[in-house]
Design a protein around this motif. Structure first.
Motif, PDB file in Angstrom:
ATOM      1  N   HIS A 131      -1.613  -2.082  -1.535  1.00  0.00           N
ATOM      2  CA  HIS A 131      -0.899  -3.019  -2.160  1.00  0.00           C
ATOM      3  C   HIS A 131      -1.095  -2.363  -3.642  1.00  0.00           C
ATOM      4  O   HIS A 131      -0.515  -2.288  -4.793  1.00  0.00           O
ATOM      5  N   TYR A 132      -2.497  -2.227  -3.618  1.00  0.00           N
ATOM      6  CA  TYR A 132      -3.462  -2.088  -5.004  1.00  0.00           C
ATOM      7  C   TYR A 132      -3.733  -0.784  -5.456  1.00  0.00           C
ATOM      8  O   TYR A 132      -4.421  -1.213  -6.757  1.00  0.00           O
ATOM      9  N   VAL A 133      -4.007   0.145  -4.557  1.00  0.00           N
ATOM     10  CA  VAL A 133      -4.636   0.982  -5.137  1.00  0.00           C
ATOM     11  C   VAL A 133      -3.751   2.337  -4.821  1.00  0.00           C
ATOM     12  O   VAL A 133      -2.706   2.140  -3.905  1.00  0.00           O
ATOM     13  N   ALA A 134      -3.628   3.319  -5.778  1.00  0.00           N
ATOM     14  CA  ALA A 134      -2.958   4.769  -5.233  1.00  0.00           C
ATOM     15  C   ALA A 134      -3.989   5.549  -5.784  1.00  0.00           C
ATOM     16  O   ALA A 134      -4.988   5.750  -6.548  1.00  0.00           O
ATOM     17  N   ARG A 135      -4.093   6.493  -5.101  1.00  0.00           N
ATOM     18  CA  ARG A 135      -4.870   7.905  -5.115  1.00  0.00           C
ATOM     19  C   ARG A 135      -3.813   8.828  -5.432  1.00  0.00           C
ATOM     20  O   ARG A 135      -2.801   9.730  -5.567  1.00  0.00           O
ATOM     21  N   TYR A 136      -5.114   9.776  -6.797  1.00  0.00           N
ATOM     22  CA  TYR A 136      -4.804  10.809  -7.351  1.00  0.00           C
ATOM     23  C   TYR A 136      -4.226  11.992  -6.443  1.00  0.00           C
ATOM     24  O   TYR A 136      -2.352  12.026  -6.798  1.00  0.00           O
ATOM     25  N   LEU A 137      -4.301  12.088  -5.261  1.00  0.00           N
ATOM     26  CA  LEU A 137      -3.543  13.089  -4.848  1.00  0.00           C
ATOM     27  C   LEU A 137      -2.476  13.110  -4.758  1.00  0.00           C
ATOM     28  O   LEU A 137      -1.044  13.462  -4.388  1.00  0.00           O
ATOM     29  N   ASN A 181       9.539  -1.061 -10.430  1.00  0.00           N
ATOM     30  CA  ASN A 181       9.732  -0.129  -9.382  1.00  0.00           C
ATOM     31  C   ASN A 181       8.268   0.280  -9.557  1.00  0.00           C
ATOM     32  O   ASN A 181       8.528   1.635  -9.035  1.00  0.00           O
ATOM     33  N   GLY A 182       7.336  -0.320  -9.148  1.00  0.00           N
ATOM     34  CA  GLY A 182       6.158   0.679  -9.863  1.00  0.00           C
ATOM     35  C   GLY A 182       5.307   0.655  -8.320  1.00  0.00           C
ATOM     36  O   GLY A 182       5.654   0.220  -7.396  1.00  0.00           O
ATOM     37  N   LYS A 183       4.734   1.515  -8.007  1.00  0.00           N
ATOM     38  CA  LYS A 183       4.016   2.074  -6.624  1.00  0.00           C
ATOM     39  C   LYS A 183       3.483   0.835  -6.693  1.00  0.00           C
ATOM     40  O   LYS A 183       3.301   0.413  -5.134  1.00  0.00           O
ATOM     41  N   LEU A 184       2.342   0.261  -7.125  1.00  0.00           N
ATOM     42  CA  LEU A 184       1.683  -0.603  -6.664  1.00  0.00           C
ATOM     43  C   LEU A 184       2.078  -2.087  -7.746  1.00  0.00           C
ATOM     44  O   LEU A 184       2.575  -1.940  -8.038  1.00  0.00           O
ATOM     45  N   ARG A 185       1.706  -2.770  -6.801  1.00  0.00           N
ATOM     46  CA  ARG A 185       2.320  -4.988  -6.992  1.00  0.00           C
ATOM     47  C   ARG A 185       1.469  -4.876  -8.011  1.00  0.00           C
ATOM     48  O   ARG A 185       0.844  -4.460  -8.886  1.00  0.00           O
ATOM     49  N   ASP A 186       2.389  -6.014  -9.111  1.00  0.00           N
ATOM     50  CA  ASP A 186       2.420  -6.272  -9.952  1.00  0.00           C
ATOM     51  C   ASP A 186       3.027  -5.954 -11.505  1.00  0.00           C
ATOM     52  O   ASP A 186       3.389  -4.754 -11.242  1.00  0.00           O
ATOM     53  N   TRP A 209      -3.658 -13.374  -7.669  1.00  0.00           N
ATOM     54  CA  TRP A 209      -3.731 -12.354  -6.484  1.00  0.00           C
ATOM     55  C   TRP A 209      -2.630 -13.353  -5.604  1.00  0.00           C
ATOM     56  O   TRP A 209      -2.868 -14.866  -5.277  1.00  0.00           O
ATOM     57  N   ALA A 210      -2.125 -12.506  -4.825  1.00  0.00           N
ATOM     58  CA  ALA A 210      -0.706 -13.550  -3.150  1.00  0.00           C
ATOM     59  C   ALA A 210      -0.928 -12.829  -2.030  1.00  0.00           C
ATOM     60  O   ALA A 210      -0.747 -11.791  -2.475  1.00  0.00           O
ATOM     61  N   PRO A 211      -1.372 -12.621  -1.015  1.00  0.00           N
ATOM     62  CA  PRO A 211      -0.266 -11.524   0.215  1.00  0.00           C
ATOM     63  C   PRO A 211       0.822 -11.245  -0.279  1.00  0.00           C
ATOM     64  O   PRO A 211       1.855 -11.979  -0.473  1.00  0.00           O
ATOM     65  N   ALA A 212       0.972 -10.261   0.383  1.00  0.00           N
ATOM     66  CA  ALA A 212       2.124  -9.465   0.474  1.00  0.00           C
ATOM     67  C   ALA A 212       3.239 -10.268   1.285  1.00  0.00           C
ATOM     68  O   ALA A 212       2.890 -10.834   2.201  1.00  0.00           O
ATOM     69  N   ALA A 213       4.545  -9.766   0.890  1.00  0.00           N
ATOM     70  CA  ALA A 213       5.582 -10.728   1.671  1.00  0.00           C
ATOM     71  C   ALA A 213       5.916  -9.732   2.761  1.00  0.00           C
ATOM     72  O   ALA A 213       5.671  -8.989   2.969  1.00  0.00           O
TER      73      ALA A 213
END
Length: 323
Positions: A206-212, A229-234, A319-323
């Motif tokens: 939920h919080y890491v996006a890889r370059y590739l 609408n971002g790839k990562l949460r928050d 931080w909170a667990p993913a829904a």
């Protein structure tokens, strides 16, 4: 805006001024070779030696950490968001009260929106000097750093004392706490219980996006990494977009808030009425609000860039667990 005026809003990689005494672990073995950079905004440095390159408020801060191999940044927490992307090298990020709740290894171009309210640290596990860029939420970055108790105790054993006001004093330089000023109190066991201990499985998806992965997402249009609408949460008080040589557009654009451009790969040409500039990896450019500009790669080959723009969102949720 003239080229000279805009050049004052560009910090070139080669002009970065490091601070080696920025934080309480500056003398602690294993952490005493760190270099910290405050690029935009006051940051969270505890040392008067820290040089601020651009002080214009953006709604967030831009900083960087440079470290040789095996050098680590000690466990700490922030009250606002902290987002890192790897500019150079290979890095291990770890978190939790003792740094053993979870971890992830990031390569060049990867980005990590570290959940607010957990202890975190990082180390260069590559073979050469490495650099990570940081975006901190809020103009005041949440009022400083919250250190794990053992970090403060280790620092005291090596001559550094942090005051309750967040200022460092170095006994090796003959410094001492001013009369009437108390040292930073250690967090109590009850206070420590408020810091979550998420696992690697809780955080990484939920919080890491890889370059590739981002290169693939941004094949035809820029990819929203953080924000609506971002790839990562928050929604941490700023949004982050990822732009590549394939998704860059020659169309003019502008923003309601200042935008910060940070190339990861390749060279980028920024053009506005009154001038132009070319950015390389490690350079940081602040584009004023409501200034139309175009952004395109200046040569062929792979090119990628992170762009951060402030928003009206709160500066990071706990931080909170993913829904």
């Amino acid at each position: 805006m003239t080229s000279a005026e805009m050049e004052a809003r560009i910090v070139r990689y080669g002009d970065l001024q490091p601070c080696k005494t920025a934080f309480i672990d500056a003398h602690t073995p294993g952490s005493n070779q760190k270099e910290n950079f405050t690029i935009i905004g006051g940051g969270v440095s505890e040392s008067p030696d820290q040089h601020v390159h651009i002080s214009i408020p953006h709604g967030f801060n831009i900083g960087a950490a440079g470290q040789p191999p095996k050098c680590r940044n000690s466990l700490h927490s922030h009250r606002t968001a902290e987002v890192f992307f790897v500019l150079k090298g290979r890095w291990r990020f770890f978190w939790g009260r003792w740094g053993n709740a979870g971890e992830v290894v990031l390569e060049e171009g990867d980005i990590f929106n570290i959940p607010t309210g957990i202890f975190r640290g990082f180390e260069n596990i590559g073979t050469d000097y490495g650099m990570i860029m940081a975006i901190l939420g809020g103009d005041d970055a949440g009022g400083g750093v919250i250190w794990a108790p053992q970090v403060i105790e280790d620092a005291r054993d090596h001559g550094l004392i942090l005051s309750s006001k967040g200022k460092l004093y170095d006994s090796k330089k003959g410094q001492a706490l001013p009369e009437g000023e108390k040292p930073m109190p250690l967090l109590t066991e009850d206070e420590l219980k408020a810091f979550p201990e998420p696992t690697t499985a809780d955080v990484v998806p939920h919080y890491v996006a890889r370059y590739l992965d981002l290169m693939a997402l941004a094949d035809r249009q820029s990819a929203r990494v953080i924000g609506e609408n971002g790839k990562l949460r928050d929604k941490p008080g700023f949004e982050v977009d990822f732009i590549t040589n394939r998704s860059a557009s020659e169309a003019s654009q502008s923003h309601d808030h200042p935008a910060v451009l940070m190339p990861v790969k390749g060279h980028w040409k920024v053009v506005w009425e009154g001038g132009s500039a070319t950015l390389a990896p490690g350079d940081t450019m602040s584009v004023p609000e409501n200034l139309p500009y175009t952004l395109t790669p200046s040569m062929t080959g792979e090119a990628a860039l992170y762009r951060s723009v402030g928003t009206a969102d709160p500066a990071g949720a706990t931080w909170a667990p993913a829904a």
